[in-house]
Motif scaffolding. Structure first.
Motif, PDB file in Angstrom:
ATOM      1  N   LEU A  21       1.008  -1.203  -0.322  1.00 23.15           N
ATOM      2  CA  LEU A  21      -0.445  -0.165   0.391  1.00 23.15           C
ATOM      3  C   LEU A  21       0.672   1.413   0.045  1.00 23.15           C
ATOM      4  O   LEU A  21       0.414   2.657  -0.134  1.00 23.15           O
ATOM      5  CB  LEU A  21      -0.948  -0.141   0.420  1.00 23.15           C
ATOM      6  CG  LEU A  21      -2.087  -1.455   0.674  1.00 23.15           C
ATOM      7  CD1 LEU A  21      -2.961  -0.818   2.549  1.00 23.15           C
ATOM      8  CD2 LEU A  21      -3.433  -0.368  -0.069  1.00 23.15           C
ATOM      9  N   GLY A  22       2.059   0.907   0.978  1.00 24.01           N
ATOM     10  CA  GLY A  22       3.108   2.256   0.463  1.00 24.01           C
ATOM     11  C   GLY A  22       3.968   2.727  -0.711  1.00 24.01           C
ATOM     12  O   GLY A  22       4.145   3.851  -0.920  1.00 24.01           O
ATOM     13  N   ARG A  23       3.644   1.612  -1.937  1.00 28.83           N
ATOM     14  CA  ARG A  23       4.429   1.902  -2.861  1.00 28.83           C
ATOM     15  C   ARG A  23       4.253   2.950  -3.662  1.00 28.83           C
ATOM     16  O   ARG A  23       2.632   2.936  -3.850  1.00 28.83           O
ATOM     17  CB  ARG A  23       4.643   0.394  -3.782  1.00 28.83           C
ATOM     18  CG  ARG A  23       3.537  -0.459  -4.229  1.00 28.83           C
ATOM     19  CD  ARG A  23       3.537  -1.094  -5.341  1.00 28.83           C
ATOM     20  NE  ARG A  23       2.795  -1.525  -5.840  1.00 28.83           N
ATOM     21  CZ  ARG A  23       1.750  -2.851  -6.289  1.00 28.83           C
ATOM     22  NH1 ARG A  23       3.236  -4.523  -6.253  1.00 28.83           N
ATOM     23  NH2 ARG A  23       1.022  -3.607  -6.080  1.00 28.83           N
ATOM     24  N   ALA A  24       4.695   2.930  -5.334  1.00 30.34           N
ATOM     25  CA  ALA A  24       4.403   3.797  -6.383  1.00 30.34           C
ATOM     26  C   ALA A  24       2.421   3.931  -6.669  1.00 30.34           C
ATOM     27  O   ALA A  24       2.644   2.443  -6.602  1.00 30.34           O
ATOM     28  CB  ALA A  24       5.254   4.262  -6.829  1.00 30.34           C
ATOM     29  N   ALA A  25       2.059   4.252  -7.286  1.00 31.90           N
ATOM     30  CA  ALA A  25       0.929   4.454  -7.750  1.00 31.90           C
ATOM     31  C   ALA A  25       0.460   3.711  -8.867  1.00 31.90           C
ATOM     32  O   ALA A  25       1.865   4.050  -9.936  1.00 31.90           O
ATOM     33  CB  ALA A  25       0.136   5.030  -8.350  1.00 31.90           C
ATOM     34  N   VAL A  26       0.525   3.122  -8.649  1.00 30.30           N
ATOM     35  CA  VAL A  26       0.616   2.064 -10.656  1.00 30.30           C
ATOM     36  C   VAL A  26      -0.668   2.710 -12.252  1.00 30.30           C
ATOM     37  O   VAL A  26      -1.438   3.060 -10.744  1.00 30.30           O
ATOM     38  CB  VAL A  26       0.097   0.519 -10.180  1.00 30.30           C
ATOM     39  CG1 VAL A  26       0.837  -0.416  -9.759  1.00 30.30           C
ATOM     40  CG2 VAL A  26      -1.859   0.578 -10.039  1.00 30.30           C
ATOM     41  N   ASP A  27      -0.369   2.241 -12.982  1.00 31.84           N
ATOM     42  CA  ASP A  27      -0.915   3.233 -13.783  1.00 31.84           C
ATOM     43  C   ASP A  27      -1.985   1.887 -14.408  1.00 31.84           C
ATOM     44  O   ASP A  27      -1.691   0.861 -15.260  1.00 31.84           O
ATOM     45  CB  ASP A  27      -0.577   3.643 -15.110  1.00 31.84           C
ATOM     46  CG  ASP A  27      -0.432   3.887 -15.832  1.00 31.84           C
ATOM     47  OD1 ASP A  27      -1.683   4.025 -16.498  1.00 31.84           O
ATOM     48  OD2 ASP A  27      -0.663   4.024 -17.432  1.00 31.84           O
ATOM     49  N   MET A  28      -2.997   2.323 -14.428  1.00 31.80           N
ATOM     50  CA  MET A  28      -4.678   1.719 -14.451  1.00 31.80           C
ATOM     51  C   MET A  28      -5.294   1.023 -15.735  1.00 31.80           C
ATOM     52  O   MET A  28      -5.429   0.998 -15.976  1.00 31.80           O
ATOM     53  CB  MET A  28      -5.168   1.693 -12.765  1.00 31.80           C
ATOM     54  CG  MET A  28      -5.673   1.656 -12.036  1.00 31.80           C
ATOM     55  SD  MET A  28      -6.506   1.351 -10.566  1.00 31.80           S
ATOM     56  CE  MET A  28      -5.959   1.055  -9.142  1.00 31.80           C
ATOM     57  N   THR A  29      -4.216   2.204 -16.197  1.00 39.92           N
ATOM     58  CA  THR A  29      -4.554   2.143 -18.429  1.00 39.92           C
ATOM     59  C   THR A  29      -3.614   1.304 -18.722  1.00 39.92           C
ATOM     60  O   THR A  29      -3.332   0.691 -19.756  1.00 39.92           O
ATOM     61  CB  THR A  29      -4.197   3.578 -18.813  1.00 39.92           C
ATOM     62  OG1 THR A  29      -2.672   4.033 -18.523  1.00 39.92           O
ATOM     63  CG2 THR A  29      -5.572   4.367 -18.618  1.00 39.92           C
ATOM     64  N   ASP A  30      -1.865   0.473 -18.308  1.00 39.06           N
ATOM     65  CA  ASP A  30      -1.435   0.061 -18.142  1.00 39.06           C
ATOM     66  C   ASP A  30      -1.503  -1.816 -18.443  1.00 39.06           C
ATOM     67  O   ASP A  30      -2.172  -2.229 -17.802  1.00 39.06           O
ATOM     68  CB  ASP A  30      -0.581  -0.291 -17.714  1.00 39.06           C
ATOM     69  CG  ASP A  30       1.311  -1.372 -17.260  1.00 39.06           C
ATOM     70  OD1 ASP A  30       1.325  -1.217 -18.949  1.00 39.06           O
ATOM     71  OD2 ASP A  30       1.427  -1.839 -16.737  1.00 39.06           O
ATOM     72  N   PRO A  31      -1.917  -2.264 -19.886  1.00 46.90           N
ATOM     73  CA  PRO A  31      -1.548  -3.313 -19.890  1.00 46.90           C
ATOM     74  C   PRO A  31      -1.500  -3.960 -19.395  1.00 46.90           C
ATOM     75  O   PRO A  31      -2.473  -4.939 -18.892  1.00 46.90           O
ATOM     76  CB  PRO A  31      -1.522  -3.635 -21.542  1.00 46.90           C
ATOM     77  CG  PRO A  31      -1.808  -2.047 -22.099  1.00 46.90           C
ATOM     78  CD  PRO A  31      -1.271  -1.484 -21.006  1.00 46.90           C
ATOM     79  N   GLU A  32       0.121  -4.969 -19.361  1.00 47.10           N
ATOM     80  CA  GLU A  32       0.579  -4.961 -18.260  1.00 47.10           C
ATOM     81  C   GLU A  32      -0.282  -5.201 -16.969  1.00 47.10           C
ATOM     82  O   GLU A  32      -0.139  -5.937 -16.542  1.00 47.10           O
ATOM     83  CB  GLU A  32       1.522  -5.854 -18.175  1.00 47.10           C
ATOM     84  CG  GLU A  32       2.557  -5.157 -19.659  1.00 47.10           C
ATOM     85  CD  GLU A  32       4.707  -5.406 -19.279  1.00 47.10           C
ATOM     86  OE1 GLU A  32       4.750  -5.078 -18.081  1.00 47.10           O
ATOM     87  OE2 GLU A  32       4.949  -5.886 -20.226  1.00 47.10           O
TER      88      GLU A  32
END
Length: 309
Positions: A21-32
């Motif tokens: 939960l403390g890590r950098a936010a992910v890109d939720m448009t990223d296909p992977e």
């Protein structure tokens, strides 16, 4: 409201111990990311009082929609039922995402449950996703072991939005209305509400909400009907609603706005705002008092809605 000042201690302790939960936010448009977040495990084993199976149902375009069915092990005709749509920003998640809540509803409420593996954005248009979900509602209502007048639509986050969407579609198509539209911390809008702007809210942030909205819109100039429930102009005549909102959630204000509009449209609404908890709190801290409170409220509302009149 500052999220950091109003935490439930047991939920906060779980979050502080999490390596994710403390890590950098992910890109939720990223296909992977989307592919990884759709992964699911094998069929769970049945648990005491609940039989779990998987099958498919016919979609409106001939697509076979996978579903997981939860049935009380004691046979009985005409049971209440629920159709559940998992969370994941309309883009990811799986039949595993809401599994604990399905077990809870079936075991405590004696309900047949149908959890739906609907096709998701950005792979398909919003209309296709809604069609899969509506096919599951119809299929559930037509089951021999289900009372069609006692079917609840439910889900969390974007799955909660889909539950609200199904109630609107049922009204507009003249179908038997759901006995209850039951949503946990739902998305309701593609527009920005104030709580999306808070940098202190964890789990998801406003930018990630915008990303999953973009997955649904797919660059369209128009707003797809129903998929963002708060975009529907007329809310009158909808089924009774139960909304459970997390206090430390970017989606908080849009859910509250939708609840106010339902009240203004004379739709019966039961609204619970649980303070000091984040989006998806029940998945993050399933043993917390907040989760137990939420599930108790959920089951009580379900039982009231499906009680024979």
């Amino acid at each position: 409201m500052r999220a950091s000042e109003t935490w439930q201690p047991d939920v906060r302790a779980v979050m502080d111990a999490s390596p994710f939960l403390g890590r950098a936010a992910v890109d939720m448009t990223d296909p992977e990311f989307i592919a990884a977040a759709r992964a699911r495990g094998p069929l769970p084993e049945s648990v005491e009082g609940v039989e779990i199976t998987e099958t498919t149902l016919p979609g409106e375009d001939g697509h076979a929609v996978p579903v997981r069915v939860y049935r009380p092990t004691t046979p009985a005709p005409g049971r209440p039922a629920y159709v559940l749509f998992h969370g994941g920003g309309w883009s990811f998640g799986s039949l595993d995402t809401e599994h604990p809540r399905c077990v809870e509803l079936t075991r405590r409420c004696g309900a047949v449950g149908v959890s739906v593996d609907f096709r998701m954005a950005p792979d398909v248009p919003a209309e296709t996703m809604l069609a899969d979900c509506w096919a599951a509602v119809r299929w559930t209502a037509e089951r021999d072991d289900v009372d069609a007048a006692r079917v609840v639509v439910t889900g969390s986050s974007a799955g909660g939005a889909l539950a609200l969407s199904m109630a609107q579609i049922a009204r507009d198509r003249g179908a038997v209305p759901p006995a209850l539209q039951l949503a946990f911390y739902p998305n309701t809008d593609d527009r920005v509400h104030p709580s999306r702007l808070s940098p202190a809210f964890p789990v998801i942030d406003g930018q990630q909400v915008a990303q999953v909205v973009a997955n649904v819109r797919q660059g369209r100039a128009d707003t797809p009907a129903y998929v963002f429930p708060n975009r529907t102009t007329d809310l009158s005549g909808l089924a009774p609603a139960f909304l459970l909102v997390a206090g430390n959630d970017p989606l908080r204000d849009e859910a509250l706005a939708y609840a106010r509009r339902l009240v203004a449209a004379d739709v019966p609404v039961e609204l619970h705002l649980l303070p000091g908890i984040p989006h998806a709190f029940d998945g993050i801290a399933p043993e917390s008092q907040s989760t137990r409170t939420a599930y108790d409220l959920m089951c009580a509302a379900f039982d009231r809605a499906v009680r024979p009149r």
